[in-house]
Write an enzyme that holds these catalytic residues in place. Sequence first.
Site, mmCIF file in Angstrom:
data_model
loop_
_atom_site.group_PDB
_atom_site.id
_atom_site.type_symbol
_atom_site.label_atom_id
_atom_site.label_comp_id
_atom_site.label_asym_id
_atom_site.label_seq_id
_atom_site.Cartn_x
_atom_site.Cartn_y
_atom_site.Cartn_z
ATOM 1 N N HIS A 97 0.795 -1.228 0.000
ATOM 2 C CA HIS A 97 0.000 0.000 0.000
ATOM 3 C C HIS A 97 0.825 1.275 0.000
ATOM 4 C CE1 HIS A 97 -4.417 1.188 1.226
ATOM 5 N NE2 HIS A 97 -4.019 1.771 0.111
ATOM 6 N N ASP A 124 -9.696 -0.156 4.409
ATOM 7 C CA ASP A 124 -8.499 -0.819 4.948
ATOM 8 C C ASP A 124 -8.768 -1.293 6.372
ATOM 9 O OD1 ASP A 124 -5.774 -1.431 5.598
ATOM 10 O OD2 ASP A 124 -5.069 0.239 4.373
ATOM 11 N N HIS A 126 -6.427 -1.260 8.348
ATOM 12 C CA HIS A 126 -5.442 -0.425 9.031
ATOM 13 C C HIS A 126 -5.686 1.035 8.665
ATOM 14 C CE1 HIS A 126 -3.780 -4.443 8.125
ATOM 15 N NE2 HIS A 126 -3.412 -4.394 9.392
ATOM 16 N N ASP A 128 -3.019 3.227 8.242
ATOM 17 C CA ASP A 128 -1.859 3.653 7.446
ATOM 18 C C ASP A 128 -1.471 5.101 7.748
ATOM 19 O OD1 ASP A 128 -1.960 1.100 6.480
ATOM 20 O OD2 ASP A 128 -2.660 1.631 4.477
ATOM 21 N N HIS A 141 4.401 0.571 4.251
ATOM 22 C CA HIS A 141 2.995 0.428 3.825
ATOM 23 C C HIS A 141 2.015 0.824 4.931
ATOM 24 C CE1 HIS A 141 2.047 -4.074 5.025
ATOM 25 N NE2 HIS A 141 2.716 -3.435 5.955
ATOM 26 N N ASP A 228 -7.436 -1.518 0.017
ATOM 27 C CA ASP A 228 -6.538 -2.536 0.563
ATOM 28 C C ASP A 228 -7.415 -3.783 0.744
ATOM 29 O OD1 ASP A 228 -5.068 -4.161 2.379
ATOM 30 O OD2 ASP A 228 -4.030 -2.404 3.189
ATOM 31 N N ASP A 230 -7.268 -6.170 2.517
ATOM 32 C CA ASP A 230 -7.507 -6.608 3.899
ATOM 33 C C ASP A 230 -8.694 -5.887 4.534
ATOM 34 O OD1 ASP A 230 -6.618 -4.164 5.077
ATOM 35 O OD2 ASP A 230 -4.579 -4.911 5.312
ATOM 36 N N GLU A 273 -2.281 -4.947 -2.009
ATOM 37 C CA GLU A 273 -2.017 -5.922 -0.954
ATOM 38 C C GLU A 273 -2.546 -7.322 -1.256
ATOM 39 O OE1 GLU A 273 -0.067 -5.481 1.759
ATOM 40 O OE2 GLU A 273 0.190 -3.291 1.800
HETATM 41 MG MG MG Z 1 -3.234 -0.402 3.775
HETATM 42 MG MG MG Z 2 -4.177 -2.918 5.542
#
Ligand code: MG
Ligand code: MG
Length: 301
Positions: A97, A124, A126, A128, A141, A228, A230, A273
């Site tokens: 990412h 995402d 996350h 980031d 990332h 992303d 995920d 990702e």
């Molecule tokens: Mg990400």
């Molecule tokens: Mg992520």
Amino acid sequence: MASIALLGVPLDLGASRRGVEMGPSAVRLARLASRLEQLGHTVVDTGDVPVPTRETLRLERGIDFLPTITGVCRDIAQRTAALVRNGQLPLVLGGDHSLAAGSVAGVATALAERQQRLGLIWLDAHADLNTPTSTRSGNVHGMPVAHLLGHGDRDMASLAQPAPAIRPEHVVIIGARDLDQGERANAREFGVTIYTMRDVDERGLRAVLGEAIDRVSDGTAGLHVSLDLDFVDPREAPGVGTPVRGGATFREAHLAMETLWDTGRVVAMDLVEVNPVLDEVNHTAELAVGLMASAFGQRIL
Ligand code: MG
Ligand code: MG
């Protein structure tokens, strides 16, 4: 119908687990281009951005590979800016990412030349939002949003013309469920809106995403969607760089894409990702291609 330009970024330098550098191939093998062409779009594959192989690099001083990744992101930014100037919609295939520090910067640059601003929807697990000083893992990332907002490393934070690429009121993160202490502090300090998975659970994806779209559309001329994989629960998307339980369901992910298409405001997309090494017979890349079909106008009925 859109004129879509695929751009591969076989980049894994921003992550500690290997394999995402094969993501662009996996998504191409899952027939991304023909699926989008079937929906009536014009699709050109512009190939891959050159990325140095990890084995050829020495470990650089400081954060792992940060100067090298910044160089790759500068190349990506020049390419996405040129595509947008040319009336094309960049669809950037990752790769980790960190590439979004470049892809979003380039699109923001092209819009700024028309006195327009860019909104950013970040899907995402996350946030980031780390910087080289707040990070614990050292993985770049986990840092692109902070840099797009003008924080962190000066070179990486100034890839857009003018920098920063994005104003804090024009970015929304959705689906977050794994933030570290530094990111929580940065989110408050930077003034970023985050809808966590708890918000999605309590209010439903439709309400959350609708509010997010309204927010990032106010004062902007187009939306960059950075997906992303995920964001999706690992039961559906096992082949991702950093899987985290409790993500969006299959239908929530498709609804998100369908809703974004309905806005008519998407000007660029990252699909990042995808990790074929951790995947089960390319299942995650095929899911990703299905999500891109929904993001570009496929309807159930
Ligand atoms: Mg990400
Ligand atoms: Mg992520």
